[in-house]
Write a protein that holds these residues in place. Structure first.
Motif, PDB file in Angstrom:
ATOM      1  N   GLN A 133      -4.615  62.619 -28.154  1.00 42.13           N
ATOM      2  CA  GLN A 133      -4.535  61.995 -30.111  1.00 42.13           C
ATOM      3  C   GLN A 133      -6.290  61.893 -29.895  1.00 42.13           C
ATOM      4  OE1 GLN A 133      -2.684  57.887 -29.819  1.00 42.13           O
ATOM      5  NE2 GLN A 133      -0.597  59.016 -30.677  1.00 42.13           N
ATOM      6  N   LEU A 134      -7.123  61.742 -29.232  1.00 42.49           N
ATOM      7  CA  LEU A 134      -8.563  61.446 -29.419  1.00 42.49           C
ATOM      8  C   LEU A 134      -9.261  63.443 -29.320  1.00 42.49           C
ATOM      9  CD1 LEU A 134     -10.110  58.741 -27.293  1.00 42.49           C
ATOM     10  CD2 LEU A 134     -10.190  58.674 -30.159  1.00 42.49           C
ATOM     11  N   ALA A 135      -8.526  63.498 -29.208  1.00 38.93           N
ATOM     12  CA  ALA A 135      -9.411  65.312 -29.023  1.00 38.93           C
ATOM     13  C   ALA A 135      -8.347  66.073 -29.835  1.00 38.93           C
ATOM     14  CB  ALA A 135      -8.110  66.090 -27.317  1.00 38.93           C
ATOM     15  N   ASP A 136      -7.054  65.440 -30.811  1.00 39.20           N
ATOM     16  CA  ASP A 136      -6.589  66.665 -31.487  1.00 39.20           C
ATOM     17  C   ASP A 136      -7.212  65.833 -33.484  1.00 39.20           C
ATOM     18  OD1 ASP A 136      -4.904  66.926 -33.692  1.00 39.20           O
ATOM     19  OD2 ASP A 136      -3.210  66.428 -32.203  1.00 39.20           O
ATOM     20  N   PRO A 137      -7.394  66.696 -33.375  1.00 35.50           N
ATOM     21  CA  PRO A 137      -8.278  66.389 -35.196  1.00 35.50           C
ATOM     22  C   PRO A 137      -7.125  66.305 -36.216  1.00 35.50           C
ATOM     23  CG  PRO A 137      -7.530  68.931 -35.099  1.00 35.50           C
ATOM     24  CD  PRO A 137      -7.728  68.314 -33.511  1.00 35.50           C
ATOM     25  N   ASP A 138      -6.343  66.175 -35.821  1.00 33.31           N
ATOM     26  CA  ASP A 138      -5.059  65.224 -36.792  1.00 33.31           C
ATOM     27  C   ASP A 138      -4.761  63.734 -36.109  1.00 33.31           C
ATOM     28  OD1 ASP A 138      -4.981  67.890 -37.962  1.00 33.31           O
ATOM     29  OD2 ASP A 138      -2.643  67.798 -36.928  1.00 33.31           O
ATOM     30  N   TRP A 139      -5.468  63.241 -36.126  1.00 26.65           N
ATOM     31  CA  TRP A 139      -5.256  61.799 -35.294  1.00 26.65           C
ATOM     32  C   TRP A 139      -6.933  61.507 -35.538  1.00 26.65           C
ATOM     33  CZ3 TRP A 139      -0.595  59.015 -33.939  1.00 26.65           C
ATOM     34  CH2 TRP A 139      -0.216  60.078 -33.844  1.00 26.65           C
ATOM     35  N   THR A 140      -6.944  59.574 -35.365  1.00 23.85           N
ATOM     36  CA  THR A 140      -8.864  59.210 -35.356  1.00 23.85           C
ATOM     37  C   THR A 140      -8.099  57.983 -35.129  1.00 23.85           C
ATOM     38  OG1 THR A 140     -10.478  58.760 -36.458  1.00 23.85           O
ATOM     39  CG2 THR A 140      -8.125  58.147 -37.510  1.00 23.85           C
ATOM     40  N   ILE A 141      -9.136  57.422 -33.874  1.00 27.40           N
ATOM     41  CA  ILE A 141      -8.778  55.978 -34.183  1.00 27.40           C
ATOM     42  C   ILE A 141     -10.175  54.904 -33.898  1.00 27.40           C
ATOM     43  CG2 ILE A 141      -8.070  53.623 -31.580  1.00 27.40           C
ATOM     44  CD1 ILE A 141      -7.068  56.283 -30.872  1.00 27.40           C
ATOM     45  N   ALA A 142     -10.369  54.185 -34.491  1.00 31.59           N
ATOM     46  CA  ALA A 142     -12.095  53.421 -35.006  1.00 31.59           C
ATOM     47  C   ALA A 142     -11.427  51.935 -34.363  1.00 31.59           C
ATOM     48  CB  ALA A 142     -11.588  53.306 -36.465  1.00 31.59           C
ATOM     49  N   LEU A 143     -12.617  51.470 -33.686  1.00 26.84           N
ATOM     50  CA  LEU A 143     -12.401  50.098 -33.964  1.00 26.84           C
ATOM     51  C   LEU A 143     -13.755  49.477 -33.469  1.00 26.84           C
ATOM     52  CD1 LEU A 143     -14.295  50.170 -31.037  1.00 26.84           C
ATOM     53  CD2 LEU A 143     -12.582  51.440 -29.864  1.00 26.84           C
ATOM     54  N   VAL A 144     -13.129  48.329 -33.579  1.00 30.05           N
ATOM     55  CA  VAL A 144     -14.264  47.207 -33.850  1.00 30.05           C
ATOM     56  C   VAL A 144     -15.116  46.293 -32.425  1.00 30.05           C
ATOM     57  CG1 VAL A 144     -15.562  45.020 -34.273  1.00 30.05           C
ATOM     58  CG2 VAL A 144     -13.815  46.923 -35.484  1.00 30.05           C
ATOM     59  N   ARG A 145     -15.537  46.740 -31.762  1.00 29.21           N
ATOM     60  CA  ARG A 145     -16.382  45.214 -31.182  1.00 29.21           C
ATOM     61  C   ARG A 145     -17.017  44.163 -30.613  1.00 29.21           C
ATOM     62  NH1 ARG A 145     -15.536  49.223 -26.655  1.00 29.21           N
ATOM     63  NH2 ARG A 145     -15.891  50.999 -26.309  1.00 29.21           N
ATOM     64  N   GLY A 146     -17.190  42.922 -30.069  1.00 37.55           N
ATOM     65  CA  GLY A 146     -17.281  41.582 -30.464  1.00 37.55           C
ATOM     66  C   GLY A 146     -18.987  42.501 -29.038  1.00 37.55           C
ATOM     67  N   ASP A 147     -19.410  40.819 -29.763  1.00 42.43           N
ATOM     68  CA  ASP A 147     -20.946  40.917 -29.052  1.00 42.43           C
ATOM     69  C   ASP A 147     -20.771  41.463 -27.203  1.00 42.43           C
ATOM     70  OD1 ASP A 147     -21.485  39.861 -31.383  1.00 42.43           O
ATOM     71  OD2 ASP A 147     -21.384  37.888 -30.900  1.00 42.43           O
ATOM     72  N   GLY A 148     -19.838  41.414 -26.879  1.00 42.39           N
ATOM     73  CA  GLY A 148     -19.979  41.660 -25.415  1.00 42.39           C
ATOM     74  C   GLY A 148     -19.999  42.334 -25.191  1.00 42.39           C
ATOM     75  N   GLY A 149     -18.771  44.367 -25.927  1.00 43.47           N
ATOM     76  CA  GLY A 149     -18.286  45.247 -25.690  1.00 43.47           C
ATOM     77  C   GLY A 149     -16.624  44.615 -26.097  1.00 43.47           C
ATOM     78  N   ALA A 150     -16.199  44.014 -25.543  1.00 43.29           N
ATOM     79  CA  ALA A 150     -14.480  44.022 -26.039  1.00 43.29           C
ATOM     80  C   ALA A 150     -13.857  43.737 -27.486  1.00 43.29           C
ATOM     81  CB  ALA A 150     -14.185  42.067 -25.274  1.00 43.29           C
ATOM     82  N   ILE A 151     -12.886  45.409 -27.205  1.00 48.36           N
ATOM     83  CA  ILE A 151     -12.840  45.315 -28.351  1.00 48.36           C
ATOM     84  C   ILE A 151     -11.833  44.358 -29.475  1.00 48.36           C
ATOM     85  CG2 ILE A 151     -10.255  46.994 -29.604  1.00 48.36           C
ATOM     86  CD1 ILE A 151     -10.549  48.567 -27.091  1.00 48.36           C
ATOM     87  N   LEU A 152     -11.646  44.416 -30.341  1.00 45.12           N
ATOM     88  CA  LEU A 152     -11.507  43.417 -31.533  1.00 45.12           C
ATOM     89  C   LEU A 152     -10.267  43.462 -32.458  1.00 45.12           C
ATOM     90  CD1 LEU A 152     -14.866  41.466 -32.558  1.00 45.12           C
ATOM     91  CD2 LEU A 152     -12.917  40.294 -30.393  1.00 45.12           C
ATOM     92  N   GLY A 153     -10.270  45.248 -32.129  1.00 48.21           N
ATOM     93  CA  GLY A 153      -9.406  45.716 -32.957  1.00 48.21           C
ATOM     94  C   GLY A 153      -9.606  46.589 -33.326  1.00 48.21           C
ATOM     95  N   PHE A 154      -8.760  47.249 -33.291  1.00 50.60           N
ATOM     96  CA  PHE A 154      -8.755  49.155 -33.704  1.00 50.60           C
ATOM     97  C   PHE A 154      -7.413  49.503 -35.161  1.00 50.60           C
ATOM     98  CE2 PHE A 154      -4.946  48.761 -30.428  1.00 50.60           C
ATOM     99  CZ  PHE A 154      -4.273  50.230 -31.241  1.00 50.60           C
TER     100      PHE A 154
END
Length: 172
Positions: free
Chosen positions: A52-73
């Motif tokens: 999906q990340l390689a496909d221009p029809d899709w997008t995934i965005a995320l938010v990271r915490g201070d330590g780099g852990a994913i907080l949401g996407f």
């Protein structure tokens, strides 16, 4: 300030694990363990996320915490459910997933991801659809605040269990 960034292919393993944890935390108590395991096995594997990340029809965005852990996407892409009669599929896209770590709920992460997702969708479509579980009033209230309206039914299968989800629409 909450910073939203695009996911990269090397985020796929962490995104897959995060999505499974978030789904289990929010909905795991509803399902028979065998149904849940069956669903999660093919739901969001790292290889699918990388594709999906390689496909221009899709997008995934995320938010990271201070330590780099994913907080949401947030994940957006082509519509993959049947729309109710009268709902246009042309010039439309789908918000497939918006998940936030249970400890980050209420912190602004979901709002930042939603605003980013709506902005991305506006560059590609006139309509944004999503599907939400009927027994998730918190999510429904959140989507309602952004102007989404319920337009129909979407059965959602988890193993042998079928949930009543609703399709919601936002005119962009």
């Amino acid at each position: 300030m909450t910073v939203v960034t695009l996911a990269r292919p090397d985020d796929a393993d962490a995104l897959s694990a995060f999505a499974e944890t978030a789904f289990r935390h929010t909905f795991g108590h509803i399902y028979d363990p065998a149904d849940l395991a069956s669903f999660l096995t093919g739901w969001n594997p790292p290889d699918r996320i990388r594709a999906q990340l390689a496909d221009p029809d899709w997008t995934i965005a995320l938010v990271r915490g201070d330590g780099g852990a994913i907080l949401g996407f947030v994940k957006l892409g082509p519509i993959d459910f049947d729309l109710p009669a009268g709902q246009p599929s042309e010039d439309a896209t789908e918000l497939h997933q918006l998940y936030v770590d249970h400890e980050a709920k209420g912190s602004g992460v979901a709002a930042a991801l939603m605003e980013w997702g709506i902005a991305w969708a506006r560059t590609r479509a006139a309509i944004l659809y999503l599907s939400v579980f009927t027994e998730n009033p918190r999510a429904q209230a959140f989507y309602r605040r952004y102007g989404f309206v319920d337009v129909g039914r979407n059965p959602f299968r988890v193993g042998n269990h079928i949930d009543e989800d609703r399709i919601w629409r936002l005119d962009l």
